[in-house]
Design a protein around this motif. Sequence first.
Motif, PDB file in Angstrom:
ATOM      1  N   ARG A  35       9.607  16.779 -12.819  1.00 57.89           N
ATOM      2  CA  ARG A  35       8.697  17.175 -11.738  1.00 57.89           C
ATOM      3  C   ARG A  35       8.520  18.698 -11.543  1.00 57.89           C
ATOM      4  NH1 ARG A  35      11.750  12.821 -10.881  1.00 57.89           N
ATOM      5  NH2 ARG A  35      10.640  10.939 -10.110  1.00 57.89           N
ATOM      6  N   GLY A  36       7.496  19.022 -10.936  1.00 60.51           N
ATOM      7  CA  GLY A  36       7.218  20.687 -11.174  1.00 60.51           C
ATOM      8  C   GLY A  36       6.374  20.938 -12.373  1.00 60.51           C
ATOM      9  N   GLY A  37       6.038  19.983 -13.288  1.00 62.81           N
ATOM     10  CA  GLY A  37       5.234  20.212 -14.464  1.00 62.81           C
ATOM     11  C   GLY A  37       6.026  20.942 -15.797  1.00 62.81           C
ATOM     12  N   TYR A  94      -7.054  16.894  -9.227  1.00 67.86           N
ATOM     13  CA  TYR A  94      -6.808  15.483  -9.255  1.00 67.86           C
ATOM     14  C   TYR A  94      -6.223  15.241  -7.866  1.00 67.86           C
ATOM     15  CZ  TYR A  94      -3.366  11.773  -8.820  1.00 67.86           C
ATOM     16  OH  TYR A  94      -2.379  10.650  -8.537  1.00 67.86           O
ATOM     17  N   LEU A  95      -5.486  16.076  -7.042  1.00 64.65           N
ATOM     18  CA  LEU A  95      -4.881  15.847  -5.808  1.00 64.65           C
ATOM     19  C   LEU A  95      -5.920  15.620  -4.590  1.00 64.65           C
ATOM     20  CD1 LEU A  95      -2.145  15.090  -4.219  1.00 64.65           C
ATOM     21  CD2 LEU A  95      -1.833  17.631  -4.063  1.00 64.65           C
ATOM     22  N   TYR A 107       1.160  13.572  -9.401  1.00 70.13           N
ATOM     23  CA  TYR A 107       0.694  15.100  -9.043  1.00 70.13           C
ATOM     24  C   TYR A 107       2.207  15.732  -9.409  1.00 70.13           C
ATOM     25  CZ  TYR A 107       0.468  19.560  -6.803  1.00 70.13           C
ATOM     26  OH  TYR A 107       0.396  20.831  -6.587  1.00 70.13           O
ATOM     27  N   THR A 108       3.375  15.413  -9.105  1.00 67.17           N
ATOM     28  CA  THR A 108       4.512  16.083  -9.324  1.00 67.17           C
ATOM     29  C   THR A 108       4.850  16.366 -10.688  1.00 67.17           C
ATOM     30  OG1 THR A 108       5.918  14.269  -9.202  1.00 67.17           O
ATOM     31  CG2 THR A 108       5.411  15.400  -7.118  1.00 67.17           C
ATOM     32  N   PHE A 109       4.227  15.586 -11.487  1.00 66.24           N
ATOM     33  CA  PHE A 109       4.648  15.923 -12.840  1.00 66.24           C
ATOM     34  C   PHE A 109       3.509  16.831 -13.462  1.00 66.24           C
ATOM     35  CE2 PHE A 109       7.573  12.408 -12.282  1.00 66.24           C
ATOM     36  CZ  PHE A 109       8.496  12.771 -13.242  1.00 66.24           C
ATOM     37  N   GLY A 127       0.931  -1.239  -0.045  1.00 63.96           N
ATOM     38  CA  GLY A 127       0.148  -0.178  -0.087  1.00 63.96           C
ATOM     39  C   GLY A 127       0.761   1.258  -0.094  1.00 63.96           C
ATOM     40  N   PRO A 128       1.786   1.327   1.020  1.00 64.52           N
ATOM     41  CA  PRO A 128       2.424   2.725   0.918  1.00 64.52           C
ATOM     42  C   PRO A 128       3.491   2.758  -0.449  1.00 64.52           C
ATOM     43  CG  PRO A 128       2.707   1.673   3.016  1.00 64.52           C
ATOM     44  CD  PRO A 128       1.885   0.643   2.326  1.00 64.52           C
ATOM     45  N   TRP A 129       3.904   1.752  -1.039  1.00 60.15           N
ATOM     46  CA  TRP A 129       4.675   1.803  -1.954  1.00 60.15           C
ATOM     47  C   TRP A 129       3.836   2.188  -3.211  1.00 60.15           C
ATOM     48  CZ3 TRP A 129       9.077  -2.132  -3.881  1.00 60.15           C
ATOM     49  CH2 TRP A 129       9.609  -1.683  -5.019  1.00 60.15           C
ATOM     50  N   LEU A 130       2.721   1.691  -3.361  1.00 57.46           N
ATOM     51  CA  LEU A 130       1.830   2.022  -4.416  1.00 57.46           C
ATOM     52  C   LEU A 130       1.257   3.353  -4.285  1.00 57.46           C
ATOM     53  CD1 LEU A 130      -0.557  -0.960  -4.840  1.00 57.46           C
ATOM     54  CD2 LEU A 130       1.088  -0.132  -6.738  1.00 57.46           C
ATOM     55  N   ALA A 131       1.024   3.873  -3.189  1.00 58.27           N
ATOM     56  CA  ALA A 131       0.487   5.096  -2.787  1.00 58.27           C
ATOM     57  C   ALA A 131       1.430   6.330  -3.296  1.00 58.27           C
ATOM     58  CB  ALA A 131       0.230   5.265  -1.299  1.00 58.27           C
ATOM     59  N   THR A 132       2.978   6.116  -3.321  1.00 58.90           N
ATOM     60  CA  THR A 132       3.737   6.986  -3.607  1.00 58.90           C
ATOM     61  C   THR A 132       3.593   7.165  -5.162  1.00 58.90           C
ATOM     62  OG1 THR A 132       5.519   5.331  -4.183  1.00 58.90           O
ATOM     63  CG2 THR A 132       5.599   6.266  -2.070  1.00 58.90           C
TER      64      THR A 132
END
Length: 802
Positions: free
Chosen positions: A752-754, A493-494, A485-487, A474-479
């Motif tokens: 990352r940062g868009g 969405y967030l 979002y970071t991209f 779960g924690p791995w997938l959640a990352t």
Amino acid sequence: MKKYSFVLISFVFMVLFSSCTQTQGNHVLWYDEPANYFEEALVLGNGKMGATVFGGVQSDKIYLNDATLWSGEPFDPNNNPEAYKYVEKVREALRNEDYALADSLNRYLQGEYSQSFAPLGTMYIDFAHPKESKEYKRELDINDAVSKVSYSVDGVEYQREYFVSHPDQVMAIKLSSSKKNSLNCTVRFESLLKFKTNVTDEILTVNGYAPYHAEPGYRGDMLNAIRFDENRGTRFTSLFKIEHEDGKITSTDSTLVLSHCSEATLYVSIATSFNGFDKDPVKEGLENQSVAAAQLKNSINKPFASLKQSHVSDYQSLFNRVSLDLKGSEEKNIPTDERLLQYEKGVEDKGLETLYFQYGRYLLISSSRTKDVPANLQGIWNPYMRPPWSSNYTVNINVEENYWLAEIANLSELHKPLLGFINNVSKTGSVIAKTYYGVNGWTVCQNSDIWALSNPVGDFGGGDPNWANWNLGGPWLATHLWEHYTFNQDTAYLRNFAYDLLKGSVDFSLEWMIKDKDGYLITSPCTSPENKYITPTGYHGSTMYGGSADLAMIRELLLNFQEASKVLDIHGDIQDRVDDALANMLPYKIGAKGNLQEWYYDWEDEDPRHRHQSHLFGLYPGHHISPTETPKLAQACKTTLEIKGDETTGWSKGWRINLWARLKDGNRAYKMYRELLRYVKPDALHVTREDHHGGTYPNLLDAHPPFQIDGNFGGAAAVIEMLMQSTQDHIELLPALPDSWPAGTITGICARGGFEVSVEWDGMKLTKTVVKAKTAGATTLVYGNTKKDIDLKAGEQIEVVW
């Protein structure tokens, strides 16, 4: 200090900048004989329907798959409702340092096995050729996702052209000959599933169903390993229709026969009744027959050229976003399998290196376009009833590695099937959190499937805890939720999708951790994926407490959640608890050998060169270990990798290349990239790790061995990691450039940062960078000791000359 200048650039310049010329050798796989084995055949797909083309002359064999056709049916997550009562018993054994008892008791925290990705069937096109063929060639052009076969028989030239269309949801095969009325063939279908055929109105119709249960292949020969019931299991329909200009069609109840034709198009439409992880595919399933019929009806009214144009346009809208040109590439006019063999002997072939990178992007486009159904261990290509490791979702690295490429390689939309799947497993995983672990939130364990299985596997006590009991999926997938979002910087969405899922994983993590004897937060019990320790008394065990891998993943998750809360300006009790947990988690430890400790104590590994390196998660794919911010921990990661060595399986090598890139060692990363392309003989299903290390099959699919697609995705992602790395705050250019790539250009990759980034270098030095902002934002460009802050409006582009 390097000099730089800023110039706002025009659209025309960007077109010129991104239009790197690519030789055919950089985007075409080709061979001078038909495939005999799956590992030689060419794979096509539209993100749902998969086709594996052998290209035979007398008979062409094509394996068919559908991403939604699996064994099984919705599972009951409440399958071991009192398992949680054993958690404290395992913890007590661990407090008493009785690791054998802990391993034994941990088996009570096991449930059912995952189901398997199923083979839909095999289409055969049998040709009535009177003589041997000449001038044979088969190819796959990943620039347009079209495969071709050509040859001549008795002076007549024959050609086949294949693609699987996403816009029209069909496979189309054009058959043609240079001599009028010389094309004769029979189309038939076989399957390992239960099915019936009939022909009506010149349409070969197949209706069948998958088993309601399939035992994992690694359990060996078992009675009733595959179980069918006509009232259970996912339904499927396959339709085959030939449109022809001349000649005629005749049929039996199971074949279509094309006679004396000059040119024809074969249309293939498939559909299943799968209607969601929690829907009975029989009682609540989709109308597979009507869906397949509608797809076919829509397509047969379109000429082949029109279908192809729509297919190519759709595919290239994704594929053409990124180009890579490693200067000095020469055209290699030899078959791809021979190129691999030459490359293994040390021959330079930058074109092959480029081809492998873009082939990874091709595979992701071809296998990950189905809502909530991510690419599995074999993408969407599998001919076996009990495929290797069930061709499932292995959550302790493999399904995540499938998606390391998505965001950085400008294929963000293709990440969404995994993100939707995370939402599914969070629902079943909330029951597992309660019944197996006695806590809130959600998690998923080592294996999952299309039904969102989330319990630890092992058949209720039959599995070795070293692989069956790991519970931090779960924690791995959640990352991945935060990475997306970071991209893209999509706050809607967030807020509306990702945040609650992140919070649910955080809830599980906070409640699952307990304090050790020194007051530090740890997990207990835990395992480190598939690895074993040796205690000072000589016990070889799996169950322990305070494993570094668990804490690395939880630490990364909590850091992600902190940032997400800041973006959404959310403050409350859980944010305070996260801050407190981060301050009180067991710190990383460096062992006597200088390695990053995997276990709570500085114990020996049963296998020091083990393929898993889960405790290095914080370095990659995580971000909280780096040579600049945490140099001592980064050095410990490096020492760990040195101890493990470079020889490992395909997916593991893909991971290690990324780890070396994060350590800024481009030459070591490149050495292993070359090793990832080491030729592996086909038909290696039964080859063990001891017989052969990982590499690449003749068709460029990853050899674990056997075939696992994660190595392709991990290796392709590593190419970008060598050329660019990023955080929310900065973009580092050429951080791990290997000496073997002294000049080149890569365009369209994402940071990352868009931001979308293009990089040009020559003589091992950065010469030009173009940055485009997807949304308004600021970042810092970093090259060596040079830094430059930039702040762009949405859609604005800037060129930096270094």
